[in-house]
Scaffold this motif. Structure first.
Motif, PDB file in Angstrom:
ATOM      1  N   ILE A 122     -10.848   2.412  -9.194  1.00 13.09           N
ATOM      2  CA  ILE A 122     -12.079   2.692  -9.950  1.00 13.09           C
ATOM      3  C   ILE A 122     -12.920   3.764  -9.267  1.00 13.09           C
ATOM      4  CG2 ILE A 122     -14.227   1.696 -10.829  1.00 13.09           C
ATOM      5  CD1 ILE A 122     -12.749  -0.965 -11.127  1.00 13.09           C
ATOM      6  N   VAL A 123     -13.195   3.570  -7.965  1.00 15.60           N
ATOM      7  CA  VAL A 123     -14.062   4.506  -7.250  1.00 15.60           C
ATOM      8  C   VAL A 123     -13.299   5.766  -6.832  1.00 15.60           C
ATOM      9  CG1 VAL A 123     -15.488   4.798  -5.195  1.00 15.60           C
ATOM     10  CG2 VAL A 123     -15.544   2.636  -6.447  1.00 15.60           C
ATOM     11  N   ASN A 124     -11.984   5.632  -6.604  1.00 16.01           N
ATOM     12  CA  ASN A 124     -11.154   6.735  -6.123  1.00 16.01           C
ATOM     13  C   ASN A 124     -11.609   7.194  -4.736  1.00 16.01           C
ATOM     14  OD1 ASN A 124      -9.143   8.688  -6.132  1.00 16.01           O
ATOM     15  ND2 ASN A 124     -10.393  10.210  -7.212  1.00 16.01           N
ATOM     16  N   ILE A 125     -11.840   6.221  -3.852  1.00 11.24           N
ATOM     17  CA  ILE A 125     -12.340   6.515  -2.526  1.00 11.24           C
ATOM     18  C   ILE A 125     -11.346   7.381  -1.746  1.00 11.24           C
ATOM     19  CG2 ILE A 125     -11.390   4.371  -1.564  1.00 11.24           C
ATOM     20  CD1 ILE A 125     -13.883   4.244   0.254  1.00 11.24           C
ATOM     21  N   PHE A 126     -11.849   8.411  -1.114  1.00 10.26           N
ATOM     22  CA  PHE A 126     -11.035   9.355  -0.337  1.00 10.26           C
ATOM     23  C   PHE A 126      -9.881   9.945  -1.164  1.00 10.26           C
ATOM     24  CE2 PHE A 126     -12.341   6.179   3.047  1.00 10.26           C
ATOM     25  CZ  PHE A 126     -13.449   6.912   3.441  1.00 10.26           C
ATOM     26  N   GLN A 127     -10.102  10.062  -2.465  1.00 11.71           N
ATOM     27  CA  GLN A 127      -9.082  10.592  -3.391  1.00 11.71           C
ATOM     28  C   GLN A 127      -7.773   9.783  -3.348  1.00 11.71           C
ATOM     29  OE1 GLN A 127     -10.966  13.047  -1.412  1.00 11.71           O
ATOM     30  NE2 GLN A 127     -12.268  12.770  -3.219  1.00 11.71           N
ATOM     31  N   SER A 128      -7.907   8.479  -3.012  1.00 18.68           N
ATOM     32  CA  SER A 128      -6.727   7.618  -2.909  1.00 18.68           C
ATOM     33  C   SER A 128      -6.034   7.428  -4.261  1.00 18.68           C
ATOM     34  CB  SER A 128      -7.120   6.253  -2.332  1.00 18.68           C
ATOM     35  OG  SER A 128      -8.212   5.692  -3.058  1.00 18.68           O
ATOM     36  N   ARG A 129      -6.804   7.360  -5.326  1.00 20.07           N
ATOM     37  CA  ARG A 129      -6.194   7.228  -6.654  1.00 20.07           C
ATOM     38  C   ARG A 129      -5.406   8.485  -7.002  1.00 20.07           C
ATOM     39  NH1 ARG A 129     -10.377   6.607 -11.333  1.00 20.07           N
ATOM     40  NH2 ARG A 129     -10.558   8.837 -10.924  1.00 20.07           N
ATOM     41  N   ASP A 130      -5.942   9.631  -6.645  1.00 20.93           N
ATOM     42  CA  ASP A 130      -5.238  10.891  -6.909  1.00 20.93           C
ATOM     43  C   ASP A 130      -3.906  10.931  -6.165  1.00 20.93           C
ATOM     44  OD1 ASP A 130      -7.442  11.606  -8.390  1.00 20.93           O
ATOM     45  OD2 ASP A 130      -8.360  12.767  -6.760  1.00 20.93           O
ATOM     46  N   PHE A 131      -3.905  10.396  -4.946  1.00 17.86           N
ATOM     47  CA  PHE A 131      -2.671  10.357  -4.167  1.00 17.86           C
ATOM     48  C   PHE A 131      -1.612   9.496  -4.859  1.00 17.86           C
ATOM     49  CE2 PHE A 131       0.006   8.246  -0.988  1.00 17.86           C
ATOM     50  CZ  PHE A 131       0.548   9.337  -0.337  1.00 17.86           C
ATOM     51  N   ILE A 132      -2.031   8.346  -5.374  1.00 22.80           N
ATOM     52  CA  ILE A 132      -1.107   7.444  -6.068  1.00 22.80           C
ATOM     53  C   ILE A 132      -0.582   8.103  -7.337  1.00 22.80           C
ATOM     54  CG2 ILE A 132      -0.944   5.254  -7.333  1.00 22.80           C
ATOM     55  CD1 ILE A 132      -2.890   4.079  -5.303  1.00 22.80           C
ATOM     56  N   ILE A 133      -1.451   8.796  -8.046  1.00 18.29           N
ATOM     57  CA  ILE A 133      -1.049   9.484  -9.274  1.00 18.29           C
ATOM     58  C   ILE A 133       0.045  10.495  -8.995  1.00 18.29           C
ATOM     59  CG2 ILE A 133      -1.838  11.116 -11.039  1.00 18.29           C
ATOM     60  CD1 ILE A 133      -4.528   9.682 -10.985  1.00 18.29           C
ATOM     61  N   ASN A 134      -0.068  11.181  -7.872  1.00 23.89           N
ATOM     62  CA  ASN A 134       0.912  12.217  -7.527  1.00 23.89           C
ATOM     63  C   ASN A 134       2.232  11.648  -7.006  1.00 23.89           C
ATOM     64  OD1 ASN A 134      -0.800  14.363  -8.207  1.00 23.89           O
ATOM     65  ND2 ASN A 134      -1.799  14.300  -6.199  1.00 23.89           N
ATOM     66  N   LYS A 135       2.202  10.400  -6.530  1.00 22.85           N
ATOM     67  CA  LYS A 135       3.389   9.839  -5.882  1.00 22.85           C
ATOM     68  C   LYS A 135       4.133   8.802  -6.725  1.00 22.85           C
ATOM     69  CE  LYS A 135       2.873  12.106  -2.002  1.00 22.85           C
ATOM     70  NZ  LYS A 135       3.875  13.091  -1.527  1.00 22.85           N
ATOM     71  N   LEU A 136       3.434   8.096  -7.587  1.00 21.74           N
ATOM     72  CA  LEU A 136       4.038   6.966  -8.295  1.00 21.74           C
ATOM     73  C   LEU A 136       3.928   7.138  -9.808  1.00 21.74           C
ATOM     74  CD1 LEU A 136       2.598   4.089  -6.071  1.00 21.74           C
ATOM     75  CD2 LEU A 136       4.890   5.089  -5.959  1.00 21.74           C
ATOM     76  N   GLU A 137       4.929   6.616 -10.520  1.00 19.79           N
ATOM     77  CA  GLU A 137       4.927   6.751 -11.974  1.00 19.79           C
ATOM     78  C   GLU A 137       3.797   5.955 -12.614  1.00 19.79           C
ATOM     79  OE1 GLU A 137       8.852   5.485 -13.028  1.00 19.79           O
ATOM     80  OE2 GLU A 137       9.691   7.510 -12.872  1.00 19.79           O
ATOM     81  N   VAL A 138       3.580   4.738 -12.148  1.00 14.35           N
ATOM     82  CA  VAL A 138       2.466   3.933 -12.651  1.00 14.35           C
ATOM     83  C   VAL A 138       1.285   4.141 -11.714  1.00 14.35           C
ATOM     84  CG1 VAL A 138       1.662   1.625 -13.270  1.00 14.35           C
ATOM     85  CG2 VAL A 138       4.073   2.245 -13.606  1.00 14.35           C
ATOM     86  N   PRO A 139       0.263   4.869 -12.152  1.00 13.26           N
ATOM     87  CA  PRO A 139      -0.798   5.339 -11.247  1.00 13.26           C
ATOM     88  C   PRO A 139      -1.923   4.330 -11.000  1.00 13.26           C
ATOM     89  CG  PRO A 139      -1.165   6.196 -13.430  1.00 13.26           C
ATOM     90  CD  PRO A 139       0.085   5.374 -13.520  1.00 13.26           C
ATOM     91  N   TYR A 140      -1.562   3.078 -10.751  1.00 16.55           N
ATOM     92  CA  TYR A 140      -2.564   2.059 -10.447  1.00 16.55           C
ATOM     93  C   TYR A 140      -2.165   1.304  -9.188  1.00 16.55           C
ATOM     94  CZ  TYR A 140      -4.664   2.727 -15.047  1.00 16.55           C
ATOM     95  OH  TYR A 140      -5.280   3.262 -16.156  1.00 16.55           O
ATOM     96  N   PHE A 141      -3.084   1.243  -8.244  1.00 19.49           N
ATOM     97  CA  PHE A 141      -2.839   0.509  -7.007  1.00 19.49           C
ATOM     98  C   PHE A 141      -2.550  -0.957  -7.284  1.00 19.49           C
ATOM     99  CE2 PHE A 141      -4.818  -2.252  -3.785  1.00 19.49           C
ATOM    100  CZ  PHE A 141      -3.990  -1.974  -2.714  1.00 19.49           C
ATOM    101  N   TRP A 142      -3.330  -1.566  -8.204  1.00 17.38           N
ATOM    102  CA  TRP A 142      -3.160  -2.997  -8.467  1.00 17.38           C
ATOM    103  C   TRP A 142      -1.761  -3.318  -8.974  1.00 17.38           C
ATOM    104  CZ3 TRP A 142      -1.550  -4.185 -13.270  1.00 17.38           C
ATOM    105  CH2 TRP A 142      -1.923  -3.363 -14.335  1.00 17.38           C
ATOM    106  N   TYR A 143      -1.172  -2.432  -9.725  1.00 18.71           N
ATOM    107  CA  TYR A 143       0.158  -2.668 -10.293  1.00 18.71           C
ATOM    108  C   TYR A 143       1.190  -2.875  -9.183  1.00 18.71           C
ATOM    109  CZ  TYR A 143       4.492  -1.736 -12.874  1.00 18.71           C
ATOM    110  OH  TYR A 143       5.758  -1.828 -13.412  1.00 18.71           O
ATOM    111  N   HIS A 144       1.096  -2.077  -8.143  1.00 17.32           N
ATOM    112  CA  HIS A 144       2.068  -2.153  -7.053  1.00 17.32           C
ATOM    113  C   HIS A 144       1.695  -3.232  -6.029  1.00 17.32           C
ATOM    114  CE1 HIS A 144       3.783   1.566  -8.644  1.00 17.32           C
ATOM    115  NE2 HIS A 144       2.545   2.000  -8.747  1.00 17.32           N
ATOM    116  N   TRP A 145       0.405  -3.391  -5.758  1.00 14.02           N
ATOM    117  CA  TRP A 145      -0.042  -4.333  -4.737  1.00 14.02           C
ATOM    118  C   TRP A 145       0.217  -5.779  -5.148  1.00 14.02           C
ATOM    119  CZ3 TRP A 145      -1.103  -4.205   0.197  1.00 14.02           C
ATOM    120  CH2 TRP A 145      -1.812  -5.256   0.793  1.00 14.02           C
ATOM    121  N   PHE A 146      -0.001  -6.089  -6.425  1.00 19.29           N
ATOM    122  CA  PHE A 146       0.174  -7.474  -6.857  1.00 19.29           C
ATOM    123  C   PHE A 146       1.626  -7.809  -7.186  1.00 19.29           C
ATOM    124  CE2 PHE A 146      -4.344  -7.272  -6.949  1.00 19.29           C
ATOM    125  CZ  PHE A 146      -4.740  -8.569  -6.675  1.00 19.29           C
ATOM    126  N   LEU A 147       2.507  -6.825  -7.053  1.00 16.68           N
ATOM    127  CA  LEU A 147       3.939  -7.108  -7.074  1.00 16.68           C
ATOM    128  C   LEU A 147       4.441  -7.246  -5.642  1.00 16.68           C
ATOM    129  CD1 LEU A 147       6.650  -7.420  -8.527  1.00 16.68           C
ATOM    130  CD2 LEU A 147       6.872  -4.910  -8.467  1.00 16.68           C
TER     131      LEU A 147
END
Length: 271
Positions: A36-61
């Motif tokens: 949500i906040v995209n702290i330190f552009q962390s969301r942008d990093f996930i978007i560039n690296k993973l097909e599903v661009p949500y941290f929660w999707y990967h963390w809760f698996l």
């Protein structure tokens, strides 16, 4: 009394449950800061690296379900078997039967969680019935499957309630564990049950509602959401993983606390 026994008896297993609460709080905080906040552009990093661009999707698996919840359930099963073994050595038949029966229920739960037995069997039922996924026959089979596990667990809790009722921590955390798993089962079943019949799945509807509230706040986040939908049913998985897995993790840790609390109390008072 050995040093090891003194240390064991001083250990308060309740902290396992508290630790799980803290872990989930930090997990939700990380979801907020990253997705949500995209702290330190962390969301942008996930978007560039993973097909599903949500941290929660990967963390809760990984690691919440795999392997953390599996490890907790496995450890809980070992503790239940250990309790049964000690009771058997002491010819304490009711205590032995209680931990054996609830252990059987836990084996069924563990097999379902780790092996997806329910889904595999449901697929066969649907093929034999000649229907699509989550039709009447498949959904009814899942209902009966859940009821079978619930019967085993409830039978143990009711038939042998005298075994654990005076063990306050065991009773309290068994109840907490049962309640959390009951909520998770109701959610899991109702999330997709009879989808082919009704044409709608509760998890898709509820997931989209919460996605709109939490993660779709502007045009950029809307584009992220649309891109994610190309690779996964994010609406469904928001409920299935972030919500359901959190509840199951609390339930598993509560059952572990109940088993350890009984072990400590039982070995200390019945030597």
């Amino acid at each position: 009394m050995t040093t090891e026994n003194k240390t064991l008896y001083k250990f308060n297993p309740v902290w396992i449950f508290y630790g799980t609460l803290i872990f989930l709080f930090l997990s939700f905080l990380a979801v907020y800061l990253i997705d949500i906040v995209n702290i330190f552009q962390s969301r942008d990093f996930i978007i560039n690296k993973l097909e599903v661009p949500y941290f929660w999707y990967h963390w809760f698996l990984i690691p919440v379900e795999i392997p953390l919840q599996w490890y907790i359930l496995g450890t809980t099963l070992i503790i239940f078997i250990l309790n049964a073994g000690i009771a058997y050595e002491r010819s304490d038949k009711r205590v032995f039967k209680f931990w054996i029966v609830i252990g059987i229920g836990l084996v069924l739960m563990f097999a379902e969680d780790a092996g997806d037995v329910r889904h595999s069997l449901r697929h066969y039922v649907e093929r034999l019935a000649g229907e699509t996924t989550y039709g009447f026959a498949g959904s009814t089979f899942e209902l009966l499957y859940f009821l079978t596990i619930a019967f085993v667990m409830l039978y143990a809790a009711v038939r042998f309630r005298d075994v654990y009722w005076n063990h306050i921590k065991t009773r309290k955390y068994l109840i907490i564990g049962y309640v959390h798993y009951a909520i998770a089962v109701v959610l899991s079943f109702s999330g997709v049950a009879y989808r082919a019949v009704t044409g709608v799945a509760f998890y898709d509807v509820a997931g989209k509602y919460f996605m709109n509230i939490l993660f779709i706040t502007n045009n950029e986040s809307k584009l992220i959401y649309e891109n994610a939908k190309e690779f996964a049913r994010v609406d469904f998985y928001l409920m299935d993983m972030l919500v359901e897995e959190s509840i199951e993790l609390l339930g598993a840790s509560a059952l572990l606390v109940a088993g350890i609390a009984f072990f400590i109390d039982y070995t200390r008072k019945n030597k």
